[in-house]
Design a protein around this motif. Structure first.
Motif, mmCIF file in Angstrom:
data_model
loop_
_atom_site.group_PDB
_atom_site.id
_atom_site.type_symbol
_atom_site.label_atom_id
_atom_site.label_comp_id
_atom_site.label_asym_id
_atom_site.label_seq_id
_atom_site.Cartn_x
_atom_site.Cartn_y
_atom_site.Cartn_z
ATOM 1 N N VAL A 53 0.761 -1.455 0.134
ATOM 2 C CA VAL A 53 0.106 -0.134 -0.317
ATOM 3 C C VAL A 53 1.158 1.329 0.199
ATOM 4 N N GLY A 54 1.824 1.439 0.937
ATOM 5 C CA GLY A 54 2.919 2.465 0.984
ATOM 6 C C GLY A 54 3.813 2.660 -0.779
ATOM 7 N N VAL A 73 4.167 6.170 -5.530
ATOM 8 C CA VAL A 73 3.441 6.562 -7.059
ATOM 9 C C VAL A 73 2.153 7.669 -6.665
ATOM 10 N N ILE A 74 1.417 7.323 -6.110
ATOM 11 C CA ILE A 74 0.458 8.065 -6.681
ATOM 12 C C ILE A 74 0.301 9.411 -6.042
ATOM 13 N N ALA A 75 1.527 9.951 -4.910
ATOM 14 C CA ALA A 75 1.852 11.046 -4.209
ATOM 15 C C ALA A 75 2.807 11.792 -5.377
ATOM 16 N N ARG A 76 3.735 11.122 -6.073
ATOM 17 C CA ARG A 76 4.581 11.851 -6.627
ATOM 18 C C ARG A 76 3.888 12.146 -7.995
ATOM 19 N N LEU A 77 3.154 11.461 -8.710
ATOM 20 C CA LEU A 77 2.454 11.781 -9.719
ATOM 21 C C LEU A 77 1.043 12.865 -9.234
ATOM 22 N N LEU A 78 0.744 12.902 -8.459
ATOM 23 C CA LEU A 78 0.110 14.454 -7.678
ATOM 24 C C LEU A 78 0.487 15.455 -7.923
ATOM 25 N N LEU A 108 13.799 7.082 -6.952
ATOM 26 C CA LEU A 108 11.845 6.817 -6.745
ATOM 27 C C LEU A 108 12.120 5.539 -5.646
ATOM 28 N N TRP A 109 13.287 5.054 -4.792
ATOM 29 C CA TRP A 109 13.309 4.413 -3.301
ATOM 30 C C TRP A 109 13.039 5.000 -2.326
ATOM 31 N N LEU A 110 13.396 6.348 -2.113
ATOM 32 C CA LEU A 110 13.128 7.346 -1.482
ATOM 33 C C LEU A 110 11.659 7.701 -1.233
ATOM 34 N N GLN A 165 -3.378 9.605 4.077
ATOM 35 C CA GLN A 165 -2.181 8.624 3.394
ATOM 36 C C GLN A 165 -1.749 9.472 1.830
ATOM 37 N N ILE A 166 -2.514 9.535 0.957
ATOM 38 C CA ILE A 166 -2.223 9.867 0.388
ATOM 39 C C ILE A 166 -1.599 11.160 0.703
ATOM 40 N N VAL A 167 -2.403 12.456 1.262
ATOM 41 C CA VAL A 167 -2.253 13.867 1.425
ATOM 42 C C VAL A 167 -0.404 13.810 2.257
#
Length: 92
Positions: free
Chosen positions: A12-13, A18-23, A32-34, A69-71
């Motif tokens: 999930v993390g 990845v979603i956060a980075r795309l937003l 990417l590992w960070l 979580q995304i925020v």
């Protein structure tokens, strides 16, 4: 926390990072590992906060927990982006 819980948190993390980075608009100069580590930490913290607020007590998908979580992951990626590039000189 059981092994399955840790494995689920990692998966999930990873997705949340990845979603956060795309937003976030623009380019983030972090590896990417960070991003994945930030997503995992945001997932764990978001779950703890949602549990404390009583949000995570529903059946099915906890949308408020997921949004939290995304925020948190977006904030983490923004902070990491601003701190990661400091002290590094670009060779041109």
């Amino acid at each position: 926390m059981a092994v399955t819980g840790i494995f689920s948190a990692v998966i999930v993390g990873l997705v949340i990072g990845v979603i956060a980075r795309l937003l976030i608009p623009g380019r983030q100069n972090i590896p990417l590992w960070l991003t994945i580590v930030i997503g995992i930490v945001a997932a764990l913290i978001g779950t703890a906060i949602a549990g404390a607020l009583g949000v995570a007590a529903t059946r099915g998908i906890d949308w408020l927990e997921l949004i939290l979580q995304i925020v948190l992951a977006i904030v983490g990626v923004l902070i990491a982006t601003s701190l990661y590039g400091r002290g590094r000189s670009k060779v041109t």
